[in-house]
Design a protein around this motif. Structure first.
Motif, mmCIF file in Angstrom:
data_model
loop_
_atom_site.group_PDB
_atom_site.id
_atom_site.type_symbol
_atom_site.label_atom_id
_atom_site.label_comp_id
_atom_site.label_asym_id
_atom_site.label_seq_id
_atom_site.Cartn_x
_atom_site.Cartn_y
_atom_site.Cartn_z
ATOM 1 N N VAL A 97 0.842 -1.202 0.000
ATOM 2 C CA VAL A 97 0.000 0.000 0.000
ATOM 3 C C VAL A 97 0.875 1.250 0.000
ATOM 4 N N ILE A 98 1.881 1.265 0.859
ATOM 5 C CA ILE A 98 2.789 2.425 0.925
ATOM 6 C C ILE A 98 3.478 2.627 -0.411
ATOM 7 N N ASN A 99 3.964 1.555 -1.045
ATOM 8 C CA ASN A 99 4.616 1.671 -2.351
ATOM 9 C C ASN A 99 3.658 2.235 -3.398
ATOM 10 N N ARG A 100 2.390 1.812 -3.367
ATOM 11 C CA ARG A 100 1.405 2.350 -4.327
ATOM 12 C C ARG A 100 1.197 3.842 -4.111
ATOM 13 N N VAL A 101 1.127 4.250 -2.847
ATOM 14 C CA VAL A 101 0.948 5.677 -2.538
ATOM 15 C C VAL A 101 2.152 6.470 -3.042
ATOM 16 N N PHE A 102 3.372 6.009 -2.719
ATOM 17 C CA PHE A 102 4.571 6.720 -3.171
ATOM 18 C C PHE A 102 4.694 6.693 -4.689
ATOM 19 N N HIS A 103 4.308 5.585 -5.320
ATOM 20 C CA HIS A 103 4.348 5.489 -6.780
ATOM 21 C C HIS A 103 3.451 6.551 -7.395
ATOM 22 N N THR A 104 2.244 6.679 -6.877
ATOM 23 C CA THR A 104 1.299 7.667 -7.401
ATOM 24 C C THR A 104 1.796 9.085 -7.157
ATOM 25 N N MET A 105 2.257 9.357 -5.946
ATOM 26 C CA MET A 105 2.777 10.692 -5.629
ATOM 27 C C MET A 105 3.936 11.056 -6.550
ATOM 28 N N THR A 106 4.853 10.107 -6.759
ATOM 29 C CA THR A 106 6.026 10.363 -7.591
ATOM 30 C C THR A 106 5.617 10.583 -9.041
ATOM 31 N N ARG A 107 4.676 9.792 -9.535
ATOM 32 C CA ARG A 107 4.188 9.958 -10.907
ATOM 33 C C ARG A 107 3.622 11.370 -11.095
ATOM 34 N N LEU A 108 3.002 11.901 -10.046
ATOM 35 C CA LEU A 108 2.440 13.245 -10.094
ATOM 36 C C LEU A 108 3.482 14.333 -9.801
ATOM 37 N N GLY A 109 4.686 13.928 -9.406
ATOM 38 C CA GLY A 109 5.739 14.899 -9.106
ATOM 39 C C GLY A 109 5.648 15.485 -7.717
ATOM 40 N N VAL A 110 4.953 14.791 -6.810
ATOM 41 C CA VAL A 110 4.759 15.260 -5.437
ATOM 42 C C VAL A 110 5.703 14.492 -4.517
ATOM 43 N N GLY A 111 6.242 15.168 -3.509
ATOM 44 C CA GLY A 111 7.104 14.498 -2.535
ATOM 45 C C GLY A 111 8.566 14.851 -2.730
ATOM 46 N N LYS A 112 9.406 14.130 -2.033
ATOM 47 C CA LYS A 112 10.848 14.391 -2.060
ATOM 48 C C LYS A 112 11.384 14.348 -3.485
ATOM 49 N N GLY A 113 12.263 15.282 -3.799
ATOM 50 C CA GLY A 113 12.813 15.391 -5.148
ATOM 51 C C GLY A 113 13.718 14.247 -5.548
ATOM 52 N N TYR A 114 14.222 13.490 -4.583
ATOM 53 C CA TYR A 114 15.099 12.369 -4.906
ATOM 54 C C TYR A 114 14.322 11.084 -5.208
ATOM 55 N N ARG A 115 13.004 11.096 -5.037
ATOM 56 C CA ARG A 115 12.217 9.884 -5.253
ATOM 57 C C ARG A 115 11.770 9.787 -6.711
ATOM 58 N N TYR A 116 11.979 8.609 -7.294
ATOM 59 C CA TYR A 116 11.603 8.317 -8.679
ATOM 60 C C TYR A 116 10.901 6.972 -8.725
ATOM 61 N N ASN A 117 10.183 6.741 -9.804
ATOM 62 C CA ASN A 117 9.624 5.415 -10.071
ATOM 63 C C ASN A 117 10.587 4.711 -11.028
ATOM 64 N N LEU A 118 11.119 3.606 -10.572
ATOM 65 C CA LEU A 118 12.035 2.807 -11.368
ATOM 66 C C LEU A 118 11.238 1.750 -12.116
ATOM 67 N N THR A 119 11.507 1.595 -13.394
ATOM 68 C CA THR A 119 10.902 0.539 -14.191
ATOM 69 C C THR A 119 12.026 -0.288 -14.791
ATOM 70 N N VAL A 120 11.926 -1.598 -14.613
ATOM 71 C CA VAL A 120 12.973 -2.494 -15.111
ATOM 72 C C VAL A 120 12.318 -3.768 -15.637
ATOM 73 N N ARG A 121 12.932 -4.331 -16.663
ATOM 74 C CA ARG A 121 12.423 -5.572 -17.254
ATOM 75 C C ARG A 121 12.846 -6.748 -16.382
ATOM 76 N N GLY A 122 11.900 -7.644 -16.112
ATOM 77 C CA GLY A 122 12.168 -8.824 -15.300
ATOM 78 C C GLY A 122 13.142 -9.764 -15.986
ATOM 79 N N ARG A 123 14.083 -10.282 -15.245
ATOM 80 C CA ARG A 123 15.119 -11.154 -15.810
ATOM 81 C C ARG A 123 14.581 -12.515 -16.217
ATOM 82 N N LYS A 124 13.473 -12.930 -15.628
ATOM 83 C CA LYS A 124 12.888 -14.237 -15.948
ATOM 84 C C LYS A 124 11.658 -14.100 -16.846
ATOM 85 N N THR A 125 10.798 -13.129 -16.539
ATOM 86 C CA THR A 125 9.528 -13.001 -17.253
ATOM 87 C C THR A 125 9.605 -12.081 -18.468
#
Length: 145
Positions: free
Chosen positions: A13-41
Motif C-alpha cells: 500500500v505504501i509503495n502504491r501511494v509513493f508510486h502515485t505521488m512520484t508519478r504526479l511529481g509530489v514528494g521528495k525530489g530524490y524519489r523516482y519510479n524505477l521501471t525495469v524488465r524482469g530477468r525471468k519473465t
C-alpha cells in the motif's frame, strides 16, 4: 543489527501511494519510479526508489538490500526512471565497495527513514561503509535517452 525489509500488504500500500505521488511529481525530489524488465519473465516492473545526485552525477541506492529490482537491473543493464510525467532510460553501472562509500554516506544523511536497514551510522569508518556496499549495492546512472 539492521532490520530486514519484508514485503507485506502494508508495504505494498505504501509503495502504491509513493508510486502515485512520484508519478504526479509530489514528494521528495530524490524519489523516482524505477521501471525495469524482469530477468525471468521479461515483464516490466515498477517500484519507487531514491536517487542520489551530486552535480551531473546520479546514483541509485538499494536501501533495502539486494531485492528483485536490483537483480533485474543487473541482468538488464538499464532502468527507466520517471517522475512528474517525465521519464528517461539509464544505463546502470554497479560501483565497487570503495566507490560506494561517499554515495552511501550521502544516502544515510538525506534519507533518514531507511537508516534502520543499515549496519552503519554517520560516524562509521570508510571500511565499515565499504563492507555495507555488499548488502546495499550502488549503481551509477548514465542517461541513454
Amino acid at each position: 543489527m539492521a532490520k530486514t525489509y519484508r514485503m507485506n500488504a502494508g508495504t505494498r500500500v505504501i509503495n502504491r501511494v509513493f508510486h502515485t505521488m512520484t508519478r504526479l511529481g509530489v514528494g521528495k525530489g530524490y524519489r523516482y519510479n524505477l521501471t525495469v524488465r524482469g530477468r525471468k519473465t521479461g515483464r516490466s516492473y515498477s517500484t519507487p526508489v531514491d536517487v542520489m545526485s551530486d552535480g551531473d552525477e546520479c546514483w541509485l541506492v538499494a536501501a533495502y538490500g539486494v531485492s528483485d529490482w536490483v537483480r533485474n537491473a543487473r541482468a538488464a543493464g538499464q532502468v527507466g526512471l520517471g517522475r512528474g510525467g517525465r521519464s528517461r532510460t539509464h544505463k546502470v553501472v554497479e560501483l565497487g565497495p570503495e566507490e560506494s562509500v561517499p554515495v552511501l554516506r550521502q544516502y544515510l544523511r538525506e534519507v533518514p527513514v531507511t537508516r534502520a536497514y543499515f549496519d552503519v551510522t554517520g560516524e562509521s569508518s570508510d571500511e565499515e561503509f565499504a563492507a555495507e556496499a555488499a548488502r546495499h549495492p550502488v549503481f551509477r546512472l548514465e542517461p541513454l535517452t
